[in-house]
Design an enzyme around this catalytic site. Structure first.
Site, PDB file in Angstrom:
ATOM      1  N   HIS A  56     -63.560  -0.980 -30.302  1.00  0.00           N
ATOM      2  CA  HIS A  56     -64.045  -2.359 -30.435  1.00  0.00           C
ATOM      3  C   HIS A  56     -62.895  -3.266 -30.026  1.00  0.00           C
ATOM      4  O   HIS A  56     -61.728  -2.926 -30.286  1.00  0.00           O
ATOM      5  CB  HIS A  56     -64.367  -2.721 -31.887  1.00  0.00           C
ATOM      6  CG  HIS A  56     -65.448  -1.926 -32.513  1.00  0.00           C
ATOM      7  ND1 HIS A  56     -65.232  -0.722 -33.130  1.00  0.00           N
ATOM      8  CD2 HIS A  56     -66.762  -2.183 -32.667  1.00  0.00           C
ATOM      9  CE1 HIS A  56     -66.366  -0.257 -33.613  1.00  0.00           C
ATOM     10  NE2 HIS A  56     -67.319  -1.125 -33.351  1.00  0.00           N
ATOM     11  N   ASP A  59     -60.376  -3.414 -32.702  1.00  0.00           N
ATOM     12  CA  ASP A  59     -59.643  -2.193 -33.071  1.00  0.00           C
ATOM     13  C   ASP A  59     -58.325  -2.192 -32.310  1.00  0.00           C
ATOM     14  O   ASP A  59     -57.313  -1.679 -32.780  1.00  0.00           O
ATOM     15  CB  ASP A  59     -60.372  -0.908 -32.637  1.00  0.00           C
ATOM     16  CG  ASP A  59     -61.725  -0.728 -33.271  1.00  0.00           C
ATOM     17  OD1 ASP A  59     -61.966  -1.312 -34.332  1.00  0.00           O
ATOM     18  OD2 ASP A  59     -62.544   0.024 -32.684  1.00  0.00           O
ATOM     19  N   MET A  90     -65.969   4.119 -22.993  1.00  0.00           N
ATOM     20  CA  MET A  90     -66.894   3.163 -23.635  1.00  0.00           C
ATOM     21  C   MET A  90     -66.101   2.111 -24.409  1.00  0.00           C
ATOM     22  O   MET A  90     -65.024   2.393 -24.920  1.00  0.00           O
ATOM     23  CB  MET A  90     -67.814   3.952 -24.583  1.00  0.00           C
ATOM     24  CG  MET A  90     -68.792   3.146 -25.394  1.00  0.00           C
ATOM     25  SD  MET A  90     -68.121   2.521 -26.964  1.00  0.00           S
ATOM     26  CE  MET A  90     -68.800   3.719 -28.111  1.00  0.00           C
ATOM     27  N   GLU A 183     -77.490   0.535 -29.951  1.00  0.00           N
ATOM     28  CA  GLU A 183     -77.415   1.507 -31.058  1.00  0.00           C
ATOM     29  C   GLU A 183     -78.164   0.986 -32.278  1.00  0.00           C
ATOM     30  O   GLU A 183     -77.850  -0.076 -32.805  1.00  0.00           O
ATOM     31  CB  GLU A 183     -75.949   1.754 -31.404  1.00  0.00           C
ATOM     32  CG  GLU A 183     -75.769   2.707 -32.582  1.00  0.00           C
ATOM     33  CD  GLU A 183     -74.304   3.002 -32.875  1.00  0.00           C
ATOM     34  OE1 GLU A 183     -73.446   2.723 -32.010  1.00  0.00           O
ATOM     35  OE2 GLU A 183     -74.027   3.488 -33.983  1.00  0.00           O
ATOM     36  N   LYS A 185     -79.716   1.160 -36.228  1.00  0.00           N
ATOM     37  CA  LYS A 185     -79.446   1.619 -37.597  1.00  0.00           C
ATOM     38  C   LYS A 185     -80.419   0.861 -38.497  1.00  0.00           C
ATOM     39  O   LYS A 185     -80.610  -0.335 -38.306  1.00  0.00           O
ATOM     40  CB  LYS A 185     -77.996   1.309 -37.968  1.00  0.00           C
ATOM     41  CG  LYS A 185     -77.573   1.905 -39.299  1.00  0.00           C
ATOM     42  CD  LYS A 185     -76.086   1.634 -39.563  1.00  0.00           C
ATOM     43  CE  LYS A 185     -75.659   2.242 -40.874  1.00  0.00           C
ATOM     44  NZ  LYS A 185     -74.260   1.920 -41.216  1.00  0.00           N
ATOM     45  N   GLU A 219     -77.473   7.487 -32.824  1.00  0.00           N
ATOM     46  CA  GLU A 219     -76.489   8.121 -33.725  1.00  0.00           C
ATOM     47  C   GLU A 219     -77.207   9.002 -34.730  1.00  0.00           C
ATOM     48  O   GLU A 219     -78.158   8.561 -35.383  1.00  0.00           O
ATOM     49  CB  GLU A 219     -75.669   7.048 -34.450  1.00  0.00           C
ATOM     50  CG  GLU A 219     -74.779   7.669 -35.530  1.00  0.00           C
ATOM     51  CD  GLU A 219     -73.760   6.721 -36.125  1.00  0.00           C
ATOM     52  OE1 GLU A 219     -73.186   5.912 -35.377  1.00  0.00           O
ATOM     53  OE2 GLU A 219     -73.530   6.807 -37.348  1.00  0.00           O
ATOM     54  N   HIS A 222     -77.788   7.567 -38.218  1.00  0.00           N
ATOM     55  CA  HIS A 222     -78.674   6.414 -38.322  1.00  0.00           C
ATOM     56  C   HIS A 222     -80.140   6.812 -38.288  1.00  0.00           C
ATOM     57  O   HIS A 222     -80.965   6.227 -39.005  1.00  0.00           O
ATOM     58  CB  HIS A 222     -78.340   5.402 -37.218  1.00  0.00           C
ATOM     59  CG  HIS A 222     -76.944   4.865 -37.336  1.00  0.00           C
ATOM     60  ND1 HIS A 222     -76.402   4.006 -36.434  1.00  0.00           N
ATOM     61  CD2 HIS A 222     -75.978   5.089 -38.265  1.00  0.00           C
ATOM     62  CE1 HIS A 222     -75.159   3.714 -36.801  1.00  0.00           C
ATOM     63  NE2 HIS A 222     -74.887   4.372 -37.900  1.00  0.00           N
ATOM     64  N   ASP A 247     -73.861   9.051 -30.279  1.00  0.00           N
ATOM     65  CA  ASP A 247     -72.903   9.056 -31.388  1.00  0.00           C
ATOM     66  C   ASP A 247     -73.186  10.264 -32.266  1.00  0.00           C
ATOM     67  O   ASP A 247     -74.204  10.319 -32.972  1.00  0.00           O
ATOM     68  CB  ASP A 247     -73.021   7.768 -32.225  1.00  0.00           C
ATOM     69  CG  ASP A 247     -72.222   6.621 -31.621  1.00  0.00           C
ATOM     70  OD1 ASP A 247     -71.620   6.805 -30.533  1.00  0.00           O
ATOM     71  OD2 ASP A 247     -72.187   5.540 -32.245  1.00  0.00           O
ATOM     72  N   ASP A 257     -74.551   5.584 -45.468  1.00  0.00           N
ATOM     73  CA  ASP A 257     -74.039   5.958 -44.138  1.00  0.00           C
ATOM     74  C   ASP A 257     -72.778   6.818 -44.312  1.00  0.00           C
ATOM     75  O   ASP A 257     -71.694   6.303 -44.546  1.00  0.00           O
ATOM     76  CB  ASP A 257     -73.716   4.665 -43.377  1.00  0.00           C
ATOM     77  CG  ASP A 257     -73.250   4.925 -41.963  1.00  0.00           C
ATOM     78  OD1 ASP A 257     -73.464   6.028 -41.448  1.00  0.00           O
ATOM     79  OD2 ASP A 257     -72.681   3.982 -41.377  1.00  0.00           O
ATOM     80  N   ASP A 259     -71.346   9.229 -42.149  1.00  0.00           N
ATOM     81  CA  ASP A 259     -70.470   9.484 -40.997  1.00  0.00           C
ATOM     82  C   ASP A 259     -69.655  10.767 -41.168  1.00  0.00           C
ATOM     83  O   ASP A 259     -68.428  10.788 -40.988  1.00  0.00           O
ATOM     84  CB  ASP A 259     -69.531   8.287 -40.737  1.00  0.00           C
ATOM     85  CG  ASP A 259     -70.272   7.092 -40.159  1.00  0.00           C
ATOM     86  OD1 ASP A 259     -71.358   7.280 -39.575  1.00  0.00           O
ATOM     87  OD2 ASP A 259     -69.757   5.963 -40.285  1.00  0.00           O
ATOM     88  N   ASP A 289     -68.747   9.670 -33.712  1.00  0.00           N
ATOM     89  CA  ASP A 289     -68.650   8.432 -34.489  1.00  0.00           C
ATOM     90  C   ASP A 289     -68.692   8.794 -35.964  1.00  0.00           C
ATOM     91  O   ASP A 289     -69.724   8.709 -36.617  1.00  0.00           O
ATOM     92  CB  ASP A 289     -69.796   7.481 -34.130  1.00  0.00           C
ATOM     93  CG  ASP A 289     -69.584   6.122 -34.770  1.00  0.00           C
ATOM     94  OD1 ASP A 289     -68.488   5.909 -35.328  1.00  0.00           O
ATOM     95  OD2 ASP A 289     -70.497   5.289 -34.725  1.00  0.00           O
TER      96      ASP A 289
HETATM   97  C1  GLT Z   1     -69.448   1.143 -36.954  1.00  0.00           C
HETATM   98  C2  GLT Z   1     -70.830   1.745 -36.985  1.00  0.00           C
HETATM   99  C3  GLT Z   1     -71.045   2.665 -35.850  1.00  0.00           C
HETATM  100  C4  GLT Z   1     -71.067   1.963 -34.521  1.00  0.00           C
HETATM  101  C5  GLT Z   1     -69.757   1.403 -34.165  1.00  0.00           C
HETATM  102  C6  GLT Z   1     -69.909   0.608 -32.880  1.00  0.00           C
HETATM  103  S1  GLT Z   1     -68.978   0.561 -35.423  1.00  0.00           S
HETATM  104  O1  GLT Z   1     -68.486   2.074 -37.346  1.00  0.00           O
HETATM  105  O2  GLT Z   1     -70.981   2.446 -38.226  1.00  0.00           O
HETATM  106  O3  GLT Z   1     -72.199   3.403 -36.002  1.00  0.00           O
HETATM  107  O4  GLT Z   1     -71.349   2.917 -33.540  1.00  0.00           O
HETATM  108  O5  GLT Z   1     -69.992  -0.745 -33.077  1.00  0.00           O
HETATM  109 MN    MN Z   2     -72.308   4.682 -34.212  1.00  0.00          MN
HETATM  110 MN    MN Z   3     -72.740   5.325 -38.650  1.00  0.00          MN
END
Ligand code: GLT
Ligand code: MN
Ligand code: MN
Length: 389
Positions: A56, A59, A90, A183, A185, A219, A222, A247, A257, A259, A289
């Site tokens: 980002h 970042d 990306m 993306e 969510k 993702e 998500h 992702d 979430d 991750d 991600d």
């Molecule tokens: C954030 C989010 C991710 C996105 C990123 C891109 S930022 O961490 O949870 O799923 O892909 O903006």
């Molecule tokens: Mn993501």
């Molecule tokens: Mn996520």
């Protein structure tokens, strides 16, 4: 670790600065490991064998950096990329952390916030392109509501469309070789986020001025948060020619979430996902991600990154084994390999075929009575996954 599962550049494994750079902060506690600079993160990714690093805008360059600081940071980052050979495939914009975006960026009710979001995104696109990015991700984390009393959903959709149209025109005007990947969510950090699934975006994209420039970045976590089959969403995106990025992570259904490290939780789903990507020959980046458990130190972050790539390659090897397993393939074939004598051939619509189908006497009872052996097929799949086949 056996060499067979060692990451190579052709595997296109990438991580975000925000992923391996995640210091272990969560809503209930502060960081548990040291902050790593972008240069240190690039070095770490080089050490574990990643292909690329994504970011980002903030970042890399803090939101309040001076122009001189900006230049120095970008210079140092470029040097780290050159030293390690890492690519930047990306880039994306942080439109969710700053309090200015607390009620959304492109969909905010405040026209000044919407204008600021466009300005910030154009500058972030410039930076991404400068560093080589070919895909630009849009994750609208704050594009939603806590209450529908606050915002008109129809108006929000129009604002989102206007913003993306503006930005596709900007990219074309700049002659950027850049595709957009949207993306989805469903929620978190907002109570509800607009356009909550990959499928929603696939419909939305067709309403844009330049749909050919815009695809999706699904993702795992998500779609799982929405209770959906991730691979099915990916297949639909692929079929539509819209799988521009992906992702990879992992997520238990019904939780926040998480991750999690890719491949660590939903083993059968991950297997069919990797099998899909490899079978169709998805040519894009495999972006992780996700982040290490809060319990980890920097060595644990490396374990996390290495494990993500290694698991992908193990799933890939299992997919090959499944494709080459004679018993499995015979079962797969058997389902469709049935006598069709007398059945009208269907090769697209014609009045003749329609009449023939309507006039044909189907043996409905026999169709319903036939066993399909999917229990056996799934058990063989599980045995491949559990390593006894
Ligand atoms: C954030 C989010 C991710 C996105 C990123 C891109 S930022 O961490 O949870 O799923 O892909 O903006
Ligand atoms: Mn993501
Ligand atoms: Mn996520």
């Amino acid at each position: 670790m056996s060499d067979q599962y060692a990451p190579k550049p052709e595997h296109k494994f990438t991580f975000g600065l925000w992923t391996v750079g995640n210091p272990g902060r969560d809503p209930f506690g502060p960081p548990t490991r040291p902050h790593l600079s972008p240069v240190e993160i690039v070095q770490l990714l080089g050490e574990v064998g990643a292909y690329g690093v994504n970011f980002h805008d903030n970042d890399l360059v803090p939101i309040d950096a001076t122009p001189a600081q900006h230049d120095q940071i970008v210079k140092d980052f470029k040097k780290a990329l050159a030293d390690t050979g890492l690519k930047v495939p990306m880039a994306t914009t942080n439109l969710f952390s700053d309090p200015a975006f607390k009620d959304g960026a492109f969909t905010s009710n405040d026209p000044r916030v919407r204008a600021y979001a466009l300005s910030k995104t154009m500058k972030a696109m410039d930076l991404g392109v400068e560093l080589g990015a070919k895909v630009y991700v849009f994750w609208g984390g704050r594009e939603g509501v806590e209450t529908d009393a606050a915002k008109d959903a129809l108006e929000a959709g129009k604002r989102f469309r206007d913003a993306l149209n503006f930005l596709t025109h900007y990219a074309r005007d700049q002659k950027y070789d850049l595709k957009f990947a949207l993306e989805a969510k469903p929620n978190e950090p907002r109570h509800d986020i607009y356009l909550p699934t990959t499928g929603s975006f696939l419909g939305f994209i067709e309403t844009l001025d330049h749909p050919e420039m815009v695809g999706v970045n699904p993702e795992v976590a998500h779609e799982h948060m929405s209770g959906l089959n991730f691979m099915h969403a990916v297949a639909q995106a692929w079929d539509a020619g819209k799988l521009f990025h992906i992702d990879l992570n992992d997520q238990a259904f019904g939780r926040y979430d998480q991750d999690l490290r890719f491949g660590s939780h939903s083993i059968k789903s991950n297997f069919f996902l990797v099998k899909f990507l490899e079978d169709v020959g998805y040519p894009g980046m495999r972006h992780f991600d996700s982040h290490a458990y809060r319990t980890e130190d920097v060595e644990g972050v490396k374990d996390f990154a290495r494990g993500s790539m290694r698991s992908y390659l193990i799933y890939k090897e299992k997919a090959k084994r499944w494709n080459e397993d004679k018993e499995i393939q015979a079962l797969v074939k058997e389902v469709a390999d049935v006598p069709t004598d007398g059945l009208p051939a269907i090769d697209g619509y014609s009045k003749k075929t329609a009449d023939a189908l309507k006039g044909f006497a189907f043996d409905r009872i026999a169709l319903g009575a036939r066993g399909l052996q999917y229990e056996k097929l799934d058990q063989l799949t599980i045995e491949v996954l559990l390593g006894v086949r």
